[in-house]
Design a protein around this motif. Structure first.
Motif, PDB file in Angstrom:
ATOM      1  N   LEU A 102       0.973  -0.993   0.225  1.00  0.00           N
ATOM      2  CA  LEU A 102      -0.054  -0.271  -0.149  1.00  0.00           C
ATOM      3  C   LEU A 102       0.588   1.997  -0.040  1.00  0.00           C
ATOM      4  O   LEU A 102       1.774   0.903   0.947  1.00  0.00           O
ATOM      5  CB  LEU A 102      -1.016  -0.262   1.199  1.00  0.00           C
ATOM      6  CG  LEU A 102      -1.826   1.358   1.313  1.00  0.00           C
ATOM      7  CD1 LEU A 102      -3.025   1.621   0.494  1.00  0.00           C
ATOM      8  CD2 LEU A 102      -2.588   0.914   3.211  1.00  0.00           C
ATOM      9  N   TYR A 103       0.645   2.215  -0.694  1.00  0.00           N
ATOM     10  CA  TYR A 103       1.195   3.352  -1.197  1.00  0.00           C
ATOM     11  C   TYR A 103       0.289   4.360  -0.792  1.00  0.00           C
ATOM     12  O   TYR A 103      -1.053   4.254  -1.601  1.00  0.00           O
ATOM     13  CB  TYR A 103       1.723   3.995  -2.486  1.00  0.00           C
ATOM     14  CG  TYR A 103       2.949   2.845  -3.175  1.00  0.00           C
ATOM     15  CD1 TYR A 103       4.261   2.645  -2.243  1.00  0.00           C
ATOM     16  CD2 TYR A 103       2.420   1.410  -3.718  1.00  0.00           C
ATOM     17  CE1 TYR A 103       5.380   1.927  -2.831  1.00  0.00           C
ATOM     18  CE2 TYR A 103       3.769   1.072  -4.004  1.00  0.00           C
ATOM     19  CZ  TYR A 103       4.985   0.664  -3.792  1.00  0.00           C
ATOM     20  OH  TYR A 103       6.062   0.021  -3.789  1.00  0.00           O
ATOM     21  N   TYR A 140       0.377   0.747 -13.756  1.00  0.00           N
ATOM     22  CA  TYR A 140       0.315  -0.070 -13.554  1.00  0.00           C
ATOM     23  C   TYR A 140       0.135  -1.318 -12.443  1.00  0.00           C
ATOM     24  O   TYR A 140      -0.117  -2.342 -11.799  1.00  0.00           O
ATOM     25  CB  TYR A 140       2.455  -0.615 -13.538  1.00  0.00           C
ATOM     26  CG  TYR A 140       3.635   0.560 -13.829  1.00  0.00           C
ATOM     27  CD1 TYR A 140       3.486  -0.530 -14.723  1.00  0.00           C
ATOM     28  CD2 TYR A 140       3.313   1.897 -14.107  1.00  0.00           C
ATOM     29  CE1 TYR A 140       4.542   0.469 -16.374  1.00  0.00           C
ATOM     30  CE2 TYR A 140       4.397   2.344 -15.236  1.00  0.00           C
ATOM     31  CZ  TYR A 140       4.712   1.652 -15.580  1.00  0.00           C
ATOM     32  OH  TYR A 140       5.477   2.304 -16.920  1.00  0.00           O
ATOM     33  N   SER A 141      -0.910  -0.267 -11.413  1.00  0.00           N
ATOM     34  CA  SER A 141      -1.971  -0.766 -10.338  1.00  0.00           C
ATOM     35  C   SER A 141      -2.826   0.009 -10.345  1.00  0.00           C
ATOM     36  O   SER A 141      -2.362   1.270 -10.649  1.00  0.00           O
ATOM     37  CB  SER A 141      -0.386  -1.069  -9.136  1.00  0.00           C
ATOM     38  OG  SER A 141      -0.140   0.479  -8.950  1.00  0.00           O
ATOM     39  N   VAL A 178      -3.444  10.253  -2.313  1.00  0.00           N
ATOM     40  CA  VAL A 178      -4.025   9.189  -3.667  1.00  0.00           C
ATOM     41  C   VAL A 178      -2.706   8.047  -2.729  1.00  0.00           C
ATOM     42  O   VAL A 178      -1.670   8.008  -2.483  1.00  0.00           O
ATOM     43  CB  VAL A 178      -2.371   9.715  -4.130  1.00  0.00           C
ATOM     44  CG1 VAL A 178      -2.087   9.099  -5.947  1.00  0.00           C
ATOM     45  CG2 VAL A 178      -2.962  11.223  -4.787  1.00  0.00           C
ATOM     46  N   VAL A 179      -3.934   7.176  -2.977  1.00  0.00           N
ATOM     47  CA  VAL A 179      -3.372   5.210  -2.783  1.00  0.00           C
ATOM     48  C   VAL A 179      -3.139   4.773  -4.242  1.00  0.00           C
ATOM     49  O   VAL A 179      -4.033   4.636  -5.123  1.00  0.00           O
ATOM     50  CB  VAL A 179      -5.017   5.297  -1.905  1.00  0.00           C
ATOM     51  CG1 VAL A 179      -4.700   3.741  -1.581  1.00  0.00           C
ATOM     52  CG2 VAL A 179      -4.976   5.825  -1.052  1.00  0.00           C
ATOM     53  N   GLU A 180      -1.820   4.037  -3.763  1.00  0.00           N
ATOM     54  CA  GLU A 180      -1.613   2.526  -4.411  1.00  0.00           C
ATOM     55  C   GLU A 180      -1.532   1.825  -3.844  1.00  0.00           C
ATOM     56  O   GLU A 180      -1.168   1.763  -3.332  1.00  0.00           O
ATOM     57  CB  GLU A 180      -0.531   3.197  -5.306  1.00  0.00           C
ATOM     58  CG  GLU A 180      -0.450   3.118  -6.938  1.00  0.00           C
ATOM     59  CD  GLU A 180       0.597   3.409  -7.046  1.00  0.00           C
ATOM     60  OE1 GLU A 180       1.324   4.182  -6.905  1.00  0.00           O
ATOM     61  OE2 GLU A 180       1.130   1.947  -8.103  1.00  0.00           O
ATOM     62  N   ASP A 182      -6.366 -15.965  -0.289  1.00  0.00           N
ATOM     63  CA  ASP A 182      -5.212 -14.311   0.084  1.00  0.00           C
ATOM     64  C   ASP A 182      -6.973 -14.121  -0.583  1.00  0.00           C
ATOM     65  O   ASP A 182      -7.558 -13.981  -1.526  1.00  0.00           O
ATOM     66  CB  ASP A 182      -4.607 -14.517  -1.733  1.00  0.00           C
ATOM     67  CG  ASP A 182      -3.609 -14.534  -0.970  1.00  0.00           C
ATOM     68  OD1 ASP A 182      -3.054 -14.812  -0.071  1.00  0.00           O
ATOM     69  OD2 ASP A 182      -2.809 -15.184  -2.021  1.00  0.00           O
ATOM     70  N   TYR A 183      -7.005 -13.312   0.678  1.00  0.00           N
ATOM     71  CA  TYR A 183      -8.490 -12.095   0.745  1.00  0.00           C
ATOM     72  C   TYR A 183      -8.101 -10.397   0.337  1.00  0.00           C
ATOM     73  O   TYR A 183      -7.106 -10.058  -0.014  1.00  0.00           O
ATOM     74  CB  TYR A 183      -8.680 -12.117   1.839  1.00  0.00           C
ATOM     75  CG  TYR A 183      -9.536 -10.993   2.645  1.00  0.00           C
ATOM     76  CD1 TYR A 183     -10.977 -11.283   1.720  1.00  0.00           C
ATOM     77  CD2 TYR A 183      -9.536  -9.480   2.198  1.00  0.00           C
ATOM     78  CE1 TYR A 183     -12.071 -10.329   2.226  1.00  0.00           C
ATOM     79  CE2 TYR A 183     -10.372  -9.031   3.046  1.00  0.00           C
ATOM     80  CZ  TYR A 183     -11.686  -8.983   3.138  1.00  0.00           C
ATOM     81  OH  TYR A 183     -12.659  -8.208   2.856  1.00  0.00           O
ATOM     82  N   THR A 184      -9.206 -10.808  -0.953  1.00  0.00           N
ATOM     83  CA  THR A 184      -8.737  -9.468  -1.834  1.00  0.00           C
ATOM     84  C   THR A 184      -9.464  -7.921  -2.602  1.00  0.00           C
ATOM     85  O   THR A 184     -10.650  -8.612  -1.895  1.00  0.00           O
ATOM     86  CB  THR A 184      -8.289  -9.494  -3.459  1.00  0.00           C
ATOM     87  OG1 THR A 184      -9.518 -10.584  -4.094  1.00  0.00           O
ATOM     88  CG2 THR A 184      -7.433 -10.248  -3.693  1.00  0.00           C
ATOM     89  N   LEU A 185      -9.577  -7.346  -1.650  1.00  0.00           N
ATOM     90  CA  LEU A 185     -11.274  -6.254  -2.937  1.00  0.00           C
ATOM     91  C   LEU A 185     -10.785  -5.635  -3.554  1.00  0.00           C
ATOM     92  O   LEU A 185      -9.892  -5.891  -4.764  1.00  0.00           O
ATOM     93  CB  LEU A 185     -10.739  -5.243  -1.257  1.00  0.00           C
ATOM     94  CG  LEU A 185     -10.511  -5.635  -0.131  1.00  0.00           C
ATOM     95  CD1 LEU A 185      -9.922  -4.295   0.303  1.00  0.00           C
ATOM     96  CD2 LEU A 185     -12.299  -5.896   0.077  1.00  0.00           C
ATOM     97  N   ASP A 186     -12.469  -5.645  -4.331  1.00  0.00           N
ATOM     98  CA  ASP A 186     -12.836  -4.796  -5.791  1.00  0.00           C
ATOM     99  C   ASP A 186     -11.800  -3.338  -5.470  1.00  0.00           C
ATOM    100  O   ASP A 186     -12.312  -2.682  -4.196  1.00  0.00           O
ATOM    101  CB  ASP A 186     -13.899  -4.375  -5.654  1.00  0.00           C
ATOM    102  CG  ASP A 186     -14.596  -5.624  -6.599  1.00  0.00           C
ATOM    103  OD1 ASP A 186     -13.215  -6.558  -7.115  1.00  0.00           O
ATOM    104  OD2 ASP A 186     -15.783  -6.410  -6.022  1.00  0.00           O
ATOM    105  N   PRO A 187     -11.366  -2.745  -6.738  1.00  0.00           N
ATOM    106  CA  PRO A 187     -11.619  -1.254  -6.563  1.00  0.00           C
ATOM    107  C   PRO A 187     -12.467  -0.288  -5.529  1.00  0.00           C
ATOM    108  O   PRO A 187     -12.086   0.680  -4.960  1.00  0.00           O
ATOM    109  CB  PRO A 187     -11.067  -0.400  -7.323  1.00  0.00           C
ATOM    110  CG  PRO A 187     -10.484  -2.219  -7.604  1.00  0.00           C
ATOM    111  CD  PRO A 187     -11.670  -2.864  -7.652  1.00  0.00           C
ATOM    112  N   SER A 188     -13.751  -0.347  -6.411  1.00  0.00           N
ATOM    113  CA  SER A 188     -15.223   0.433  -5.607  1.00  0.00           C
ATOM    114  C   SER A 188     -14.935  -0.151  -4.572  1.00  0.00           C
ATOM    115  O   SER A 188     -15.015   0.973  -3.506  1.00  0.00           O
ATOM    116  CB  SER A 188     -15.867  -0.849  -6.244  1.00  0.00           C
ATOM    117  OG  SER A 188     -16.344  -1.698  -5.867  1.00  0.00           O
TER     118      SER A 188
END
Lengths: 123, 439
Positions: free
Chosen positions: B345-346, B394-395, B408-410, B420-426
């Motif tokens: 996370l940036y 790139y991401s 600004v979040v990347e 692996d747990y992931t989340l949608d961009p929304s």
């Protein structure tokens, strides 16, 4: 339209080209020639001379023929000769125009009246 | 062995192209018995020797060659020969001029045709002209092109560098431009004057020796003071920029995440007497997962990747942004059901001091993203912010603005298997938008 760099030669430039009409010369000989030709009226400064020589060489009006120590000898090129002749013709036309004008004024009497400070009658 | 005569050093009272002042100053020095020695000029300082005072003439002649070649250092052999023949000796050079001296009054003037003298100034005019347009391009044109095409972010550079340092750099650039304009206009005036057939000496005013000394003193003070300030500014600016670069190369401003958290907590407790509700003015990875699950007992485990170069916080204050945080977190958050979220996370966070700064920052980030060849927009639901943009470069990158705050979040999420747990961009965009707060 912008003027070309040496479209109208100055008096010094003109005499430098005239000097090379005599044959190859170095800078000092050019100055001597000009002084002799103009009976000392034009005494060219050294900076003026080397600027003109540099400019003429750049414009291909003259070319170097020999180098002896610090002395460089140049000769006029065909391009330089054309520029010189064109300038002579231009000056001749100027002189012819001036002569014609003076003659015309002389015959009309205007010159005489002006010299005597007389007003020309408007009637 | 000849005795070495004592040397005297004098600061030139004017820039090299002020021909009239230079000539008159050198002549006045000779009247006081100080004569410029051969090759006696370096960085505007003249070296003189004492002799019997007498009247001499100095003339400055434009150099024929204006590059860094050996030909530009001395007049040509032919020029020297001609000048010596007519009583002028080459002494030294300063800037784009050669200095000649004549100790006899009968020596004819160096220049007898002002129009030819104007031609001699042409290379210097071209040089000054090129320098002016070159400076204008590099100081104004090139940054403007890069800025408008999104290849350079001026405001971000300004905040990263420090606004004061940026303004100082800008001032130096403007000063450079102004100097080149002054030089250019001076040479242009001289050329016009000479082309009209007027000699340079026409402008020589009939000053008395006393008046002239006063004028020179004033000129010298102004010239060297401005020169000194200009050089000082350049040195200070260069040192600051190098220091900043060195710190960046050494990652000196990056504080390890755990160290930052503990220090912040300690300071907060000392100041307020209780524990802070949040460490950062935005969600970190733990908060992100917690908010997505509604669970509040999760913890973060750092990744072993690039130790010392990840999991850091870089926080600073600036004139344009009261809080600037560069945040990086790389690791995983273990979920109660055994799954884990592994991600990098940036976050770039700016609490700006003026609304336009926030708006321009958003525009800069977007423009920068749009020139990426992998750029594609990601649609977002309605978020509780003033501006929100999300795109894939790139991401996935999310840009948010809420009043004066820009974030600004990347988020790079790793998905190797079903554990692996992931989340949608929304989803994560909503969480970050809701987490935006002031520090």
């Amino acid at each position: 339209m912008p003027k070309k760099p040496l479209e109208n030669l100055t008096e010094s430039m003109f005499y430098v080209l005239m000097a090379f009409g005599r044959g190859p010369m170095c800078g000092i000989q050019v100055v001597e020639f000009i002084e002799e030709r103009t009976a000392g009226r034009i005494q060219m400064g050294p900076a003026t001379l080397y600027t003109i020589l540099g400019k003429f060489e750049q414009e291909n009006y003259i070319e170097e023929v020999s180098v002896e120590g610090r002395k460089r000898t140049y000769q006029i090129t065909s391009r330089g000769m054309i520029a010189y002749r064109e300038e002579v013709e231009r000056l001749q036309r100027c002189v012819a125009d001036a002569t014609a004008e003076m003659t015309a004024r002389l015959y009309s009497g205007e010159s005489l009246r002006q010299e005597r400070g007389l007003q020309v009658c408007p009637c | 062995m000849p005795l070495l005569s004592k040397k005297y050093y004098r600061l030139a009272p004017c820039p090299y192209y002020d021909v009239e002042s230079m000539e008159r100053w050198l002549e006045a020095e000779a009247m006081d018995g100080y004569f410029l020695i051969e090759d006696g000029f370096l960085f505007g300082v003249g070296t003189f020797e004492k002799k019997e005072p007498c009247h001499v003439r100095y003339r400055l002649e434009p150099k024929e060659v204006l590059d860094w070649s050996a030909e530009s250092l001395f007049p040509s052999a032919e020029a020297r020969e001609l000048c010596e023949e007519y009583g002028w000796t080459y002494i030294a050079d300063r800037g784009k001029f050669f200095i000649y001296r004549s100790e006899t009054d009968v020596a004819r003037e160096m220049n007898t045709d002002p129009k030819v003298q104007a031609l001699a100034l042409k290379p210097m005019w071209d040089h000054a002209n090129n320098q002016f347009w070159g400076s204008l391009f590099w100081i104004v044109g090139y940054p403007a092109i890069r800025y408008l095409t999104g290849r350079q972010s001026l405001l971000r550079i300004c905040i990263d560098m420090g606004t004061w340092l940026f303004i100082l750099g800008l001032a130096i650039g403007l000063w450079l431009l102004i100097r080149s304009v002054i030089r250019l206009s001076y040479i242009a005036r001289r050329r016009r004057q000479l082309s009209r057939g007027e000699s340079m000496s026409v402008e020589r005013r009939a000053w008395t020796q006393e008046e002239f000394s006063q004028v020179l003193r004033k000129k010298r003070r102004t010239y060297w003071l401005s020169h000194f300030v200009y050089m000082l500014l350049i040195i200070v600016w260069t040192c600051c920029v190098f220091r900043g670069c060195a710190k960046e190369l050494e990652y000196a401003d990056q504080i390890p995440l755990d160290e930052y958290v503990s220090t912040y907590r300690k300071e907060y407790v000392l100041k307020h007497g209780d524990e802070p509700e949040y460490i950062f003015p935005f969600a970190d990875m733990v908060e992100l997962v917690e908010r997505s699950l509604g669970d509040e007992s999760l913890s973060f485990v750092e990744s072993g990747m690039y130790p010392g170069r990840m999991n850091y916080v870089n926080a600073k204050k600036d004139l344009l942004a009261s809080t600037v945080i560069r945040f990086n977190q790389n690791g995983s958050v273990a979920l109660p059901d055994g799954r884990k979220m592994e991600a990098i996370l940036y976050v770039d966070y700016y609490d700006t001091t003026m609304p336009w700064v926030a708006k321009v920052l958003v525009w800069e980030y977007l423009k920068e993203g749009q020139i990426n060849k992998h750029y594609s927009e990601i649609s977002l639901p309605e978020l509780p912010v003033d501006e929100a943009y999300c795109f894939m470069a790139y991401s996935p990158t999310l840009t948010l603005r809420k009043e004066d705050v820009v974030m600004v979040v990347e988020l790079v999420q790793f998905h190797y298997d079903e554990n692996d747990y992931t989340l949608d961009p929304s989803q994560w965009a909503m969480i970050f938008a809701e987490s935006m707060r002031y520090q």
